[in-house]
Scaffold this motif. Sequence first.
Motif, PDB file in Angstrom:
ATOM      1  N   GLY A  23      54.376 -37.343  21.490  1.00 35.60           N
ATOM      2  CA  GLY A  23      53.749 -37.754  20.241  1.00 35.60           C
ATOM      3  C   GLY A  23      52.487 -38.570  20.482  1.00 35.60           C
ATOM      4  N   ARG A  24      52.561 -39.513  21.426  1.00 37.62           N
ATOM      5  CA  ARG A  24      51.375 -40.317  21.751  1.00 37.62           C
ATOM      6  C   ARG A  24      50.262 -39.438  22.307  1.00 37.62           C
ATOM      7  N   ALA A  25      50.625 -38.509  23.182  1.00 43.55           N
ATOM      8  CA  ALA A  25      49.623 -37.608  23.760  1.00 43.55           C
ATOM      9  C   ALA A  25      49.006 -36.726  22.676  1.00 43.55           C
ATOM     10  N   GLY A  26      49.825 -36.300  21.721  1.00 42.87           N
ATOM     11  CA  GLY A  26      49.315 -35.486  20.620  1.00 42.87           C
ATOM     12  C   GLY A  26      48.358 -36.248  19.725  1.00 42.87           C
ATOM     13  N   ARG A  27      48.694 -37.507  19.442  1.00 42.38           N
ATOM     14  CA  ARG A  27      47.788 -38.326  18.622  1.00 42.38           C
ATOM     15  C   ARG A  27      46.474 -38.580  19.350  1.00 42.38           C
ATOM     16  N   ARG A  28      46.556 -38.807  20.664  1.00 42.90           N
ATOM     17  CA  ARG A  28      45.332 -39.009  21.447  1.00 42.90           C
ATOM     18  C   ARG A  28      44.476 -37.742  21.420  1.00 42.90           C
ATOM     19  N   LEU A  29      45.117 -36.587  21.572  1.00 42.64           N
ATOM     20  CA  LEU A  29      44.384 -35.323  21.532  1.00 42.64           C
ATOM     21  C   LEU A  29      43.731 -35.125  20.172  1.00 42.64           C
ATOM     22  N   GLU A  30      44.473 -35.387  19.101  1.00 43.24           N
ATOM     23  CA  GLU A  30      43.910 -35.244  17.755  1.00 43.24           C
ATOM     24  C   GLU A  30      42.700 -36.149  17.556  1.00 43.24           C
ATOM     25  N   ARG A  51      38.790 -33.343  26.947  1.00 47.09           N
ATOM     26  CA  ARG A  51      39.384 -32.559  28.035  1.00 47.09           C
ATOM     27  C   ARG A  51      40.541 -33.309  28.682  1.00 47.09           C
ATOM     28  N   ASP A  52      40.360 -34.612  28.896  1.00 46.00           N
ATOM     29  CA  ASP A  52      41.421 -35.408  29.506  1.00 46.00           C
ATOM     30  C   ASP A  52      42.631 -35.495  28.582  1.00 46.00           C
ATOM     31  N   ALA A  53      42.392 -35.678  27.292  1.00 47.56           N
ATOM     32  CA  ALA A  53      43.488 -35.748  26.327  1.00 47.56           C
ATOM     33  C   ALA A  53      44.249 -34.423  26.285  1.00 47.56           C
ATOM     34  N   LEU A  54      43.534 -33.311  26.337  1.00 45.15           N
ATOM     35  CA  LEU A  54      44.189 -32.002  26.356  1.00 45.15           C
ATOM     36  C   LEU A  54      45.016 -31.841  27.620  1.00 45.15           C
ATOM     37  N   TRP A  55      44.456 -32.222  28.742  1.00 42.20           N
ATOM     38  CA  TRP A  55      45.173 -32.123  30.013  1.00 42.20           C
ATOM     39  C   TRP A  55      46.481 -32.930  29.954  1.00 42.20           C
ATOM     40  N   CYS A  56      46.403 -34.152  29.480  1.00 45.38           N
ATOM     41  CA  CYS A  56      47.593 -35.005  29.396  1.00 45.38           C
ATOM     42  C   CYS A  56      48.632 -34.412  28.449  1.00 45.38           C
ATOM     43  N   TYR A  57      48.180 -33.842  27.351  1.00 49.59           N
ATOM     44  CA  TYR A  57      49.108 -33.228  26.397  1.00 49.59           C
ATOM     45  C   TYR A  57      49.793 -32.011  27.004  1.00 49.59           C
ATOM     46  N   ILE A  58      49.035 -31.198  27.715  1.00 53.07           N
ATOM     47  CA  ILE A  58      49.615 -30.015  28.366  1.00 53.07           C
ATOM     48  C   ILE A  58      50.638 -30.430  29.409  1.00 53.07           C
ATOM     49  N   VAL A  59      50.326 -31.452  30.192  1.00 49.54           N
ATOM     50  CA  VAL A  59      51.268 -31.929  31.210  1.00 49.54           C
ATOM     51  C   VAL A  59      52.543 -32.433  30.541  1.00 49.54           C
TER      52      VAL A  59
END
Length: 100
Positions: A23-30, A51-59
């Motif tokens: 959830g935190r990674a998703g909010r950061r990506l958004e 790009r970094d936020a997407l990478w973290c969300y994918i991981v």
Amino acid sequence: MSRDAPVTVLDYELQEEKASALGRAGRRLEAALAALERAHQPAPEVLAEARDALWCYIVQRDVLGLSTDAAFLAAYRVPQSVHMGIAVERVAPRRRWRGP
């Protein structure tokens, strides 16, 4: 632990933390994608953050055993410049050997 063993409190808390991290990674990506969308000419830092936020969300999705497919990318409206650029951002620059 056998297949029939009850879920322990620790197992539950670990799953809860994994979901919370997603959830935190998703909010950061958004937030990063929104900043990118607001910028008419995005600064390199804004693009790098997305790009970094997407990478973290994918991981984080991978940790949970979720697939990263086109539907997820479309749901977040991830621009191709962000998606295709995550590999470029993650490659460490080579150090040049300067000799003895």
